[in-house]
Design an enzyme around this catalytic site. Sequence first.
Site, PDB file in Angstrom:
ATOM      1  N   ASP A  29      -7.491  -6.084  -0.558  1.00 25.79           N
ATOM      2  CA  ASP A  29      -7.377  -5.240   0.628  1.00 25.79           C
ATOM      3  C   ASP A  29      -7.655  -6.075   1.881  1.00 25.79           C
ATOM      4  O   ASP A  29      -8.560  -6.913   1.898  1.00 25.79           O
ATOM      5  CB  ASP A  29      -8.366  -4.074   0.541  1.00 25.79           C
ATOM      6  CG  ASP A  29      -8.033  -2.959   1.510  1.00 25.79           C
ATOM      7  OD1 ASP A  29      -7.617  -1.881   1.062  1.00 25.79           O
ATOM      8  OD2 ASP A  29      -8.170  -3.179   2.741  1.00 25.79           O
ATOM      9  N   ILE A  30      -6.873  -5.844   2.929  1.00 28.69           N
ATOM     10  CA  ILE A  30      -7.006  -6.627   4.159  1.00 28.69           C
ATOM     11  C   ILE A  30      -8.295  -6.292   4.910  1.00 28.69           C
ATOM     12  O   ILE A  30      -8.771  -7.097   5.724  1.00 28.69           O
ATOM     13  CB  ILE A  30      -5.758  -6.390   5.059  1.00 28.69           C
ATOM     14  CG1 ILE A  30      -5.527  -7.563   5.998  1.00 28.69           C
ATOM     15  CG2 ILE A  30      -5.845  -5.075   5.809  1.00 28.69           C
ATOM     16  CD1 ILE A  30      -4.157  -7.543   6.677  1.00 28.69           C
ATOM     17  N   GLN A  93      -5.446   9.126   3.186  1.00 30.03           N
ATOM     18  CA  GLN A  93      -4.347   8.199   2.896  1.00 30.03           C
ATOM     19  C   GLN A  93      -3.693   7.734   4.194  1.00 30.03           C
ATOM     20  O   GLN A  93      -3.377   8.548   5.067  1.00 30.03           O
ATOM     21  CB  GLN A  93      -3.299   8.890   1.999  1.00 30.03           C
ATOM     22  CG  GLN A  93      -2.192   7.938   1.549  1.00 30.03           C
ATOM     23  CD  GLN A  93      -1.257   8.565   0.527  1.00 30.03           C
ATOM     24  OE1 GLN A  93      -1.338   9.759   0.229  1.00 30.03           O
ATOM     25  NE2 GLN A  93      -0.357   7.762  -0.010  1.00 30.03           N
ATOM     26  N   HIS A  99      -1.528   3.787  -4.239  1.00 30.72           N
ATOM     27  CA  HIS A  99      -2.305   2.577  -4.518  1.00 30.72           C
ATOM     28  C   HIS A  99      -3.661   3.003  -5.033  1.00 30.72           C
ATOM     29  O   HIS A  99      -4.262   3.965  -4.544  1.00 30.72           O
ATOM     30  CB  HIS A  99      -2.454   1.720  -3.247  1.00 30.72           C
ATOM     31  CG  HIS A  99      -2.837   2.483  -2.028  1.00 30.72           C
ATOM     32  ND1 HIS A  99      -1.941   3.232  -1.294  1.00 30.72           N
ATOM     33  CD2 HIS A  99      -4.035   2.646  -1.419  1.00 30.72           C
ATOM     34  CE1 HIS A  99      -2.557   3.801  -0.282  1.00 30.72           C
ATOM     35  NE2 HIS A  99      -3.831   3.481  -0.338  1.00 30.72           N
ATOM     36  N   LEU A 100      -4.124   2.277  -6.021  1.00 32.56           N
ATOM     37  CA  LEU A 100      -5.447   2.518  -6.592  1.00 32.56           C
ATOM     38  C   LEU A 100      -6.417   1.511  -5.987  1.00 32.56           C
ATOM     39  O   LEU A 100      -6.264   0.301  -6.174  1.00 32.56           O
ATOM     40  CB  LEU A 100      -5.384   2.364  -8.117  1.00 32.56           C
ATOM     41  CG  LEU A 100      -6.670   2.597  -8.892  1.00 32.56           C
ATOM     42  CD1 LEU A 100      -7.269   3.974  -8.606  1.00 32.56           C
ATOM     43  CD2 LEU A 100      -6.418   2.434 -10.391  1.00 32.56           C
ATOM     44  N   HIS A 101      -7.378   2.015  -5.212  1.00 31.43           N
ATOM     45  CA  HIS A 101      -8.433   1.146  -4.676  1.00 31.43           C
ATOM     46  C   HIS A 101      -9.394   0.790  -5.809  1.00 31.43           C
ATOM     47  O   HIS A 101      -9.796   1.667  -6.590  1.00 31.43           O
ATOM     48  CB  HIS A 101      -9.260   1.871  -3.617  1.00 31.43           C
ATOM     49  CG  HIS A 101      -8.553   2.196  -2.339  1.00 31.43           C
ATOM     50  ND1 HIS A 101      -8.671   1.415  -1.207  1.00 31.43           N
ATOM     51  CD2 HIS A 101      -7.744   3.225  -2.005  1.00 31.43           C
ATOM     52  CE1 HIS A 101      -7.975   1.958  -0.218  1.00 31.43           C
ATOM     53  NE2 HIS A 101      -7.401   3.057  -0.669  1.00 31.43           N
TER      54      HIS A 101
END
Length: 121
Positions: A29-30, A93, A99-101
């Site tokens: 993740d950024i 969201q 997407h799965l964190h």
Amino acid sequence: MDCLFCKINANEIPAEVIYEDDKVIAFNDINPQAPSHFLVIPRKHIATLNDIGDEDRELVGHMVQVAGKVAAEKGFAADGYRTVFNCNPHGGQTVYHIHLHVLGGKPMGWPPYQETLKTEV
Ligand code: 5GP
Ligand code: ZN
């Protein structure tokens, strides 16, 4: 289609990819919210959890399994980790490609929503 994660899938936007196969990609993740925070996405564009079809069941199961495998490779599977799918505005969201964190490397807080619950949401 103007989708950020489809562009990452197509290598049009760079990402720190930590796992990939023919069905899914995982990348950091950024804006990490834990010592390790990565996202598992399907290569197929699916906008939200509400759009998962019967034909996607195996794909979504694979996303969850990949989350665990990458957590194990990173060394925090046994200590534990948090997985999150955010759905639509109330879920927080912001990117409309599921997407799965996966957040690990420290104990996570719970519950995520701590204001006094109102009767209506
Ligand atoms: P959501 O809020 O939709 O559940 O999560 C979207 C996540 O995508 C956020 O955690 C955000 O930091 C991450 N993100 C947004 N843009 C980018 C990007 O360009 N690259 C990467 N690697 N992550 C991104
Ligand atoms: Zn997409």
